[in-house]
Design a protein around this motif. Sequence first.
Motif, PDB file in Angstrom:
ATOM      1  N   GLY A 285      46.381  34.331  34.564  1.00  0.00           N
ATOM      2  CA  GLY A 285      47.572  34.899  33.746  1.00  0.00           C
ATOM      3  C   GLY A 285      47.279  35.708  32.829  1.00  0.00           C
ATOM      4  O   GLY A 285      48.157  35.973  31.827  1.00  0.00           O
ATOM      5  N   THR A 286      46.205  36.588  32.982  1.00  0.00           N
ATOM      6  CA  THR A 286      45.803  37.576  31.955  1.00  0.00           C
ATOM      7  C   THR A 286      46.263  38.816  32.211  1.00  0.00           C
ATOM      8  O   THR A 286      45.443  39.451  33.119  1.00  0.00           O
ATOM      9  CB  THR A 286      44.350  37.528  31.706  1.00  0.00           C
ATOM     10  N   VAL A 287      47.242  39.483  32.049  1.00  0.00           N
ATOM     11  CA  VAL A 287      47.781  40.685  32.316  1.00  0.00           C
ATOM     12  C   VAL A 287      46.873  41.791  32.132  1.00  0.00           C
ATOM     13  O   VAL A 287      46.476  42.759  33.353  1.00  0.00           O
ATOM     14  CB  VAL A 287      49.160  41.069  31.658  1.00  0.00           C
ATOM     15  N   TYR A 288      46.156  41.934  31.175  1.00  0.00           N
ATOM     16  CA  TYR A 288      45.368  43.020  30.727  1.00  0.00           C
ATOM     17  C   TYR A 288      43.946  43.068  31.444  1.00  0.00           C
ATOM     18  O   TYR A 288      43.177  43.857  31.669  1.00  0.00           O
ATOM     19  CB  TYR A 288      45.068  43.147  29.088  1.00  0.00           C
ATOM     20  N   THR A 289      43.656  41.782  32.310  1.00  0.00           N
ATOM     21  CA  THR A 289      42.612  41.824  33.175  1.00  0.00           C
ATOM     22  C   THR A 289      42.694  42.652  34.135  1.00  0.00           C
ATOM     23  O   THR A 289      41.847  43.033  34.965  1.00  0.00           O
ATOM     24  CB  THR A 289      42.231  40.320  33.634  1.00  0.00           C
ATOM     25  N   PHE A 290      44.073  42.945  34.569  1.00  0.00           N
ATOM     26  CA  PHE A 290      44.029  44.017  35.571  1.00  0.00           C
ATOM     27  C   PHE A 290      43.336  45.473  35.290  1.00  0.00           C
ATOM     28  O   PHE A 290      43.314  46.038  36.392  1.00  0.00           O
ATOM     29  CB  PHE A 290      45.711  44.306  35.803  1.00  0.00           C
ATOM     30  N   ILE A 291      43.090  45.675  34.364  1.00  0.00           N
ATOM     31  CA  ILE A 291      42.561  46.845  34.029  1.00  0.00           C
ATOM     32  C   ILE A 291      40.862  46.808  34.407  1.00  0.00           C
ATOM     33  O   ILE A 291      40.717  47.946  35.236  1.00  0.00           O
ATOM     34  CB  ILE A 291      42.387  47.012  32.298  1.00  0.00           C
ATOM     35  N   PRO A 292      40.107  45.843  34.262  1.00  0.00           N
ATOM     36  CA  PRO A 292      38.997  45.991  34.678  1.00  0.00           C
ATOM     37  C   PRO A 292      38.813  45.696  36.351  1.00  0.00           C
ATOM     38  O   PRO A 292      38.268  46.284  37.210  1.00  0.00           O
ATOM     39  CB  PRO A 292      38.191  44.794  34.115  1.00  0.00           C
ATOM     40  N   SER A 293      40.043  44.888  36.600  1.00  0.00           N
ATOM     41  CA  SER A 293      40.509  44.916  38.191  1.00  0.00           C
ATOM     42  C   SER A 293      40.548  45.943  38.985  1.00  0.00           C
ATOM     43  O   SER A 293      39.776  46.159  40.090  1.00  0.00           O
ATOM     44  CB  SER A 293      41.420  43.732  38.309  1.00  0.00           C
ATOM     45  N   THR A 294      41.238  46.943  38.342  1.00  0.00           N
ATOM     46  CA  THR A 294      41.442  48.259  38.805  1.00  0.00           C
ATOM     47  C   THR A 294      40.162  49.055  38.973  1.00  0.00           C
ATOM     48  O   THR A 294      39.869  49.667  40.113  1.00  0.00           O
ATOM     49  CB  THR A 294      42.551  48.892  38.112  1.00  0.00           C
ATOM     50  N   PHE A 295      39.249  48.728  37.915  1.00  0.00           N
ATOM     51  CA  PHE A 295      38.033  49.634  38.045  1.00  0.00           C
ATOM     52  C   PHE A 295      37.011  49.274  39.120  1.00  0.00           C
ATOM     53  O   PHE A 295      36.464  49.982  39.859  1.00  0.00           O
ATOM     54  CB  PHE A 295      37.302  49.343  36.727  1.00  0.00           C
TER      55      PHE A 295
END
Length: 234
Positions: free
Chosen positions: A185-195
């Motif tokens: 449920g951690t929205v900002y975790t999509f940042i490292p996920s995208t990398f």
Amino acid sequence: MKKQSGLSKHGIRYIIRICLQMLFQMAVILIAAGTFHIGRQFLIYFIILAGSYITELYILIRHNPEVLNERVKNIKAGTKAWDKVLLSLYVVCTFIVMNIFIGLHMRLGWTRMEFNYCYVGIALYILSVVVSTKSLLTNKYFESSSRIQTEREQKVISTGVYAVVRHPGYSSILIWAISVPLLTGTVYTFIPSTFIITIITIRTYLEDTMLKKELDGYLDYTRKVKYRLIPYLW
């Protein structure tokens, strides 16, 4: 499947390393969070994380210990220079940065997704483990680094999940990278996920190019299995 000779000392070392890797990820999250009171959703994540590691290792020990014996070293002789860079970036993003973001979310109370997304994340996470395990069971040449395994007389693998896409192991990582932010449920975790997704996409392209040039029979295989990562897309 052909019966393997069993685990060697290298395979046992790899299993120990993987277990420590799992514990390391949990520790990074807890340190970043600054608390042991992690809440229901993060407890679910920890349980699924541990369960996936244990399940995959158990299946491989029983059915393909050879791949565990060979994976003890991340970077072996003949590994391409570009892969040393990409693999290092992947390890940092996956095992450190991603988990720091999850922990900081708990510490700082960042925007959360609705809990219903957790169910989607669980389904995707399980799918990623299934694809990863099937890849490891099918391909005895499955290693951490990109190279031609001349000392093992590497052959093209075209059965099982390799009949669907050419790099199913990387496909499983893409699915996993999407699943973690949803599961936690951690929205900002999509940042490292995208990398991570970007690194894997680049790595797939470069490895596929290398195999076309250097592995006998791979070019013919690409004519039969047209997609690298995602069926009917790429």
